[in-house]
Scaffold this active site. Structure first.
Site, short mmCIF file in Angstrom:
data_model
loop_
_atom_site.label_atom_id
_atom_site.label_comp_id
_atom_site.label_asym_id
_atom_site.label_seq_id
_atom_site.Cartn_x
_atom_site.Cartn_y
_atom_site.Cartn_z
N SER A 1 2.21 -10.96 4.04
CA SER A 1 3.07 -9.77 4.02
C SER A 1 2.46 -8.69 4.90
O SER A 1 1.33 -8.27 4.69
CB SER A 1 3.22 -9.25 2.59
OG SER A 1 3.86 -10.19 1.76
N ARG B 1 -2.49 -2.58 -3.73
CA ARG B 1 -3.03 -3.16 -2.50
C ARG B 1 -4.10 -2.27 -1.86
O ARG B 1 -4.16 -2.14 -0.63
CB ARG B 1 -1.90 -3.43 -1.49
CG ARG B 1 -0.84 -4.38 -2.00
CD ARG B 1 -1.40 -5.79 -2.28
NE ARG B 1 -0.38 -6.64 -2.87
CZ ARG B 1 -0.19 -6.81 -4.18
NH1 ARG B 1 -0.98 -6.18 -5.05
NH2 ARG B 1 0.76 -7.60 -4.64
N GLU C 1 0.16 -3.32 5.22
CA GLU C 1 -0.77 -3.97 4.29
C GLU C 1 -1.88 -4.66 5.07
O GLU C 1 -3.03 -4.69 4.66
CB GLU C 1 -0.01 -4.98 3.43
CG GLU C 1 -0.87 -5.69 2.41
CD GLU C 1 -0.05 -6.55 1.46
OE1 GLU C 1 -0.42 -7.72 1.27
OE2 GLU C 1 0.96 -6.05 0.92
#
EC number: 1.3.1.98
Length: 305
Positions: free
Chosen positions: A226, A176, A296
């Site tokens: 998320s 990520r 994130e």
């Protein structure tokens, strides 16, 4: 530089209706939060982006780029300077097993185009709500796949407005993350190399992933997906759930009862509500399990005065 002057000049460069003053940025994010942009522009091609960058550099005006706002929290004080939305840069071409997609194209749409051409490799992206540019920026992934697996190269624009082509190695992909969090390049287009497949098999996999997403994720409320990265050998959602935080609400934002890894805007929540809830969850999980949850989702903009 007076923002009225900036607005007036950029209105001569971009198409009518593509330059706005004091635009509410909550209208450009999936979670429906965010204050005003001093000047908001939505270019339709690379030349217009270059013109905006060169003008901003000349007068030392800060520039912030937005994709489709799926993985970002814009603070309630908004964004100073020029905010550039890339949602109109959406071209996609297919040549053999290669797909070239521009930054503003929805990665979901690109996965569907791959299906239409019987190309396999992007099935994992069929439920990712971001743009191509955003997907490269954070090396988006789901269900065992990620962008770095299929990307071969990308065209970027430097902070000086120069176009460059980078190979995948230059992206320094990780979980990520990519090099773009630490430089001033703007991702303009991506080249994906896929494989020939069987239409029915590709569609079946996409249908299965879509079912899993719809059954597990709180799609009925605005969210940024998320919120936290997956910690080593664990799951953020499970840690949050085991901390008893599902349903925890601050202001109009709560930890989803359907999936603890999501925070949803259930009642006109603000960016500050999101930020406060994120900090509360991080603090609680660390106290209970000794695990530091890493965000994130990106947080940008100014605090409200």
């Amino acid at each position: 530089m007076n923002m009225q002057e900036v607005y007036e000049y950029l209105s001569t460069v971009l198409p009518e209706g593509h330059v706005k003053q004091d635009e509410m940025l909550k209208n450009h994010t999936h979670i429906k939060v965010g204050g005003k942009a001093d000047v908001f522009v939505a270019p339709t091609n690379y030349d217009e982006i270059q013109e905006v960058i060169k003008y901003a550099n000349k007068y030392n005006i800060p520039v912030t780029f937005l994709g489709n706002g799926s993985n970002v929290i814009i603070k309630d004080g908004g964004i100073r300077g020029i905010t550039v939305s890339l949602i109109h840069i959406t071209g996609v071409t297919v040549t053999g097993t290669t797909i070239v997609a521009q930054c503003g194209a929805a990665i979901i749409d690109v996965s569907r185009i791959a299906l239409d051409h019987n190309l396999t490799g992007l099935e994992f992206a069929c439920g990712i709500p971001g743009s191509v540019g955003g997907a490269l920026y954070m090396n988006a992934g789901a269900y065992g796949g990620e962008i770095s697996f299929v990307l071969t190269e990308a065209v970027v624009m430097t902070g000086d407005g120069e176009l460059r082509t980078l190979t995948k190695e230059a992206f320094e992909f990780g979980y990520r993350k990519s090099v773009f969090a630490n430089n001033h390049y703007i991702i303009l287009e991506a080249r994906f190399e896929l494989e020939e497949g069987v239409h029915e098999e590709i569609k079946a996999k996409m249908d299965d992933l879509t079912f899993k997403r719809e059954s597990k994720q709180p799609l009925e409320y605005p969210s940024c997906g998320s919120v936290f990265k997956r910690p080593p050998n664990n799951f953020a959602g499970k840690l949050i759930q085991d901390s008893g935080l599902q349903g925890k609400r601050i202001g109009g934002v709560e930890v989803s009862l359907k999936h603890a890894g999501f925070m949803v805007n259930v009642d006109n929540g603000t960016a500050q509500d999101y930020i406060d809830l994120i900090h509360f969850v991080q603090k609680t999980v660390e106290e209970k399990f000794g695990v530091k949850l890493e965000r994130e989702v990106r947080i940008i903009g100014e605090d409200k005065e």
